[in-house]
Enzyme design. Structure first.
Site, PDB file in Angstrom:
ATOM      1  N   GLU A  87     -46.646  63.196 -34.877  1.00 50.34           N
ATOM      2  CA  GLU A  87     -47.796  63.936 -34.490  1.00 50.34           C
ATOM      3  C   GLU A  87     -48.445  63.516 -33.210  1.00 50.34           C
ATOM      4  O   GLU A  87     -47.836  62.816 -32.630  1.00 50.34           O
ATOM      5  CB  GLU A  87     -48.574  63.751 -35.693  1.00 50.34           C
ATOM      6  CG  GLU A  87     -49.334  62.406 -35.844  1.00 50.34           C
ATOM      7  CD  GLU A  87     -50.034  62.126 -37.084  1.00 50.34           C
ATOM      8  OE1 GLU A  87     -49.913  62.820 -38.017  1.00 50.34           O
ATOM      9  OE2 GLU A  87     -50.861  61.278 -36.957  1.00 50.34           O
ATOM     10  N   HIS A 119     -56.174  61.693 -38.773  1.00 48.43           N
ATOM     11  CA  HIS A 119     -55.699  60.372 -38.768  1.00 48.43           C
ATOM     12  C   HIS A 119     -56.600  59.712 -37.474  1.00 48.43           C
ATOM     13  O   HIS A 119     -56.626  60.451 -36.818  1.00 48.43           O
ATOM     14  CB  HIS A 119     -54.271  60.512 -38.608  1.00 48.43           C
ATOM     15  CG  HIS A 119     -53.375  60.604 -39.550  1.00 48.43           C
ATOM     16  ND1 HIS A 119     -52.168  61.055 -39.645  1.00 48.43           N
ATOM     17  CD2 HIS A 119     -53.593  60.575 -41.010  1.00 48.43           C
ATOM     18  CE1 HIS A 119     -51.683  61.461 -40.870  1.00 48.43           C
ATOM     19  NE2 HIS A 119     -52.511  61.185 -41.697  1.00 48.43           N
TER      20      HIS A 119
END
Lengths: 289, 375
Positions: free
Chosen positions: A211, A250
């Site tokens: 990511e 995150h």
């Protein structure tokens, strides 16, 4: 290199008496994981799911030869929990906890590195699962995984389950699936897992789920290119539409300046000959196993 | 969490680093008064959390109080790279002999704090790195050893400067490291660190980014954490409600469980030709209340026309999510169409609850995404 992650671990659960610790102890036991002890300071002598609880990690190591720890303690106390595990001689520490200050992670990873052979998985990881060995040291829903031939390494949680589900439905299954964690600083990385999967006979292909944020994917791509990696690898990168300098859930998923963009990761993988899936359902097909 | 320049400088000052004489102004009268008090040329600096303020005209020099008033009225209320200027820092204009650079940040790959120093301050560090890489020194700190003034002096030894100047520079960077540790800073930066004709080092500009995960043990930051300059109004509202939310430009609201899955959902909608309007992660094991609040928040965004909810249940229970969706819908004043992907723990019960309320569900995210584009 032998397997970084023990396929027959004797597990101690730190924070076993908490809500998450108790729930996942039951789920890990049901999957077949050997949980030999739990630790919660001040709660020694109790039992949780018939697992004996101790005050200190070293008691679990002395009495039950625990070699792996999974940590569910709240973020402010995680640093001490990890340091205790390392001091007690634990070799693999799986840090499930989310929200740990980066300074604390820097400290316990430095300690693990100084002790030579301690592996930190996470923080902010769902843990690892090895379906062929019926071992789960983590919080992932077991039903999406099946014994098989694909090694998965991921910075994500639910997205990993999504992709594992596609891999399962394609009839491939997983040899091992490891969450490296969604924090900016994590212990075990993509490159070490690629090395492990390379030497693991059960693993015939590898999926990397990355990511935005940091450069772990770029480094993995560099390793694959340099070593002329012998097994097929497919990557998926989440966060193509993420605006700069915004944290996408995150702690580690943030683009800073030119560093950490999805484009950089996709381009680097492509240049290394690693196909990057446009959507999760394309991955199994691209593995071509 | 990012801090304004004046906040970052205040922290530097309290740790013994010199900063220019200056004060904050919220209107042109205040700016004029401050400039008069300083009694020499001043710099008026827009307090916005974007880099490149100077190039965008957000930093201006005034030779006297009258000019300061005029410039302040131009700047206050103006917009720099999409950020409204609400306040200015009005400071004495420094006499500059040399511009240095100093920062401490976290190297994700090395898993250590890294100290950076340069004698080519005044421009972006990324720019120095490209044009003059040798002018940057880096020092990775072993957390067990720390970073003393002596370490800093030896770090700076490649720079040609006299011992006295080197020691002053070293003192500043060792203080930066101390600040980074004590306050859990992800970044603390002085650029430029100005050497004046008297040989003093003064932090002419400063940036501070605190580790969001460590706010609990930094009370001086915590009180600020709900009114962040970098948040849009809806992001600020979400933060108050403990929701991981980011605004995007489109008209399709996106909600899911797990940051990676939500990002992947956004990417999928875009791949299918849609325009996502937000990122919202309800996290793992979400309860009814948090889902309800999330639905209400996204529903209430005027630009959002339809909503896609993507749930892969593990510790998150599909029936709980379904209840939360229904409650969120019931409490929203404006109701917009929803498509829900539900899979995993208690899926059947979740599907039943949603179907009863006339909401369509899909077992996989691609079908759900394709469907939401037709709504």
């Amino acid at each position: 290199m032998t397997s970084i992650i023990n396929k027959d671990p004797k597990v101690v659960v730190q924070g076993i008496t908490g809500r998450e610790g108790t729930l996942h102890t039951a789920l890990m036991l049901r999957y077949g994981t050997r949980i030999v002890a739990g630790v919660t300071p001040g709660k020694g002598g109790q039992q949780v799911q018939n697992v004996p609880v101790y005050n200190r990690v070293f008691e679990a190591v002395n009495n039950h030869n625990a070699d792996t720890s999974i940590i569910f303690v709240p973020a402010p106390f995680t640093r001490d929990a990890v340091l205790n595990a390392i001091d007690a001689g634990i070799k693999t520490v799986v840090v499930i906890t989310e929200g740990i200050p980066q300074k604390d992670t820097i400290e316990f990873i430095a300690k693990a590195n100084k002790n030579g052979d301690v592996t930190i998985v996470g923080p902010n990881t769902p843990g690892f699962i090895s379906p062929p060995h019926s071992v789960k040291v983590g919080i992932m829903p077991a039903h999406v995984f099946k014994p098989g031939i694909v090694g998965i390494a991921s910075r994500s949680g639910t997205l990993t389950y999504e992709i594992a589900w596609h891999v399962t439905n394609a009839g491939l299954g997983q040899s091992m699936c490891v969450g490296i964690g969604g924090d900016p600083i994590v212990g075990l990385g993509f490159t070490q897992l690629l090395e492990m999967f390379k030497d693991d006979e059960a693993t015939k292909g590898v999926v990397l789920i990355g990511e935005i944020g940091g450069n772990a994917e770029e480094l993995a791509a560099g390793y694959i290119k340099q070593t002329n990696y012998p097994k097929p690898v497919v990557a998926y990168i989440a966060g193509r539409l993420a605006p700069p300098e915004k944290r996408m859930g995150h702690a580690g998923a943030i683009v800073m300046g030119n560093v950490g963009t999805a484009k950089s990761k996709i381009d680097t993988f492509t240049a290394a000959g690693v196909p990057v899936a446009a959507k999760p359902s394309d991955i199994a097909k691209l593995l071509n196993l | 969490m990012k801090f304004f320049e004046y906040e970052a400088k205040d922290l530097l000052r309290r740790n013994g680093i010199s900063i220019p004489i200056g004060y904050g102004a919220y209107n042109s009268e205040e700016a004029e008064g401050i400039a008069r008090g300083i009694g020499k040329p001043v710099v008026l600096k827009s307090q916005v959390l974007v880099s490149g303020r100077g190039k965008s005209g957000g930093i201006r020099v005034a030779s006297d109080a009258t000019e300061a008033r005029r410039i302040a009225s131009d700047l206050i209320g103006s917009t720099i790279k999409g950020h409204r200027v609400d306040s200015l820092l009005v400071e004495e204009k420094l006499e500059i002999v040399e511009q240095l650079y100093a920062s401490v940040t976290i190297d994700r790959y090395a898993r250590k704090h890294v100290v950076l120093a340069s004698t080519s301050g005044g421009v972006d560090i990324e720019e120095i790195a490209q044009t003059n890489p040798d002018a940057i020194l880096r020092y990775w700190v072993d957390p067990d050893v720390g970073f003393s003034i002596a370490d800093a002096v030896s770090m700076l030894s490649p720079f040609s400067m006299n011992d006295n100047d080197r020691r002053k520079f070293a003192t500043v960077i060792s203080i930066l490291y101390k600040i980074a540790l004590e306050h859990d800073a992800e970044l603390v930066e002085i650029n430029p660190l100005v050497r004046t004709p008297s040989g003093q080092l003064i932090a002419a500009d400063a940036r501070l980014v605190a580790d969001d995960n460590a706010l609990f043990r930094n009370p001086i930051f915590r009180e600020k954490s709900f009114r962040r300059g970098e948040d849009t109004p809806r992001e600020a509202e979400a933060r108050k409600q403990n929701l991981a939310y980011v605004d995007l430009d489109g008209d399709i609201g996106i909600i899911g469980n797990g940051a990676g899955l939500v990002m992947a959902t956004i990417d999928l909608v875009q791949l299918f030709g849609g325009r996502p309007g937000n990122f919202l992660d309800i996290g793992g094991g979400a309860q009814v209340e948090i889902i309800k609040r999330g639905v209400i928040l996204v529903m209430s965004k005027p630009e959002v026309r339809v909503i896609l909810i993507n749930i892969l249940g593990g510790i998150t229970r599909c029936d709980i999510v379904a209840q939360g969706i229904i409650e969120g819908l019931n409490e929203s004043s404006i109701k917009k169409p929803i498509a829900v992907r539900l899979m995993g723990t208690n899926e059947e019960e979740g599907v039943r609850i949603l179907h009863q309320a006339g909401i369509n569900t899909y077992p996989n995210m691609e079908e759900a995404a394709a469907e939401v584009l037709k709504l």
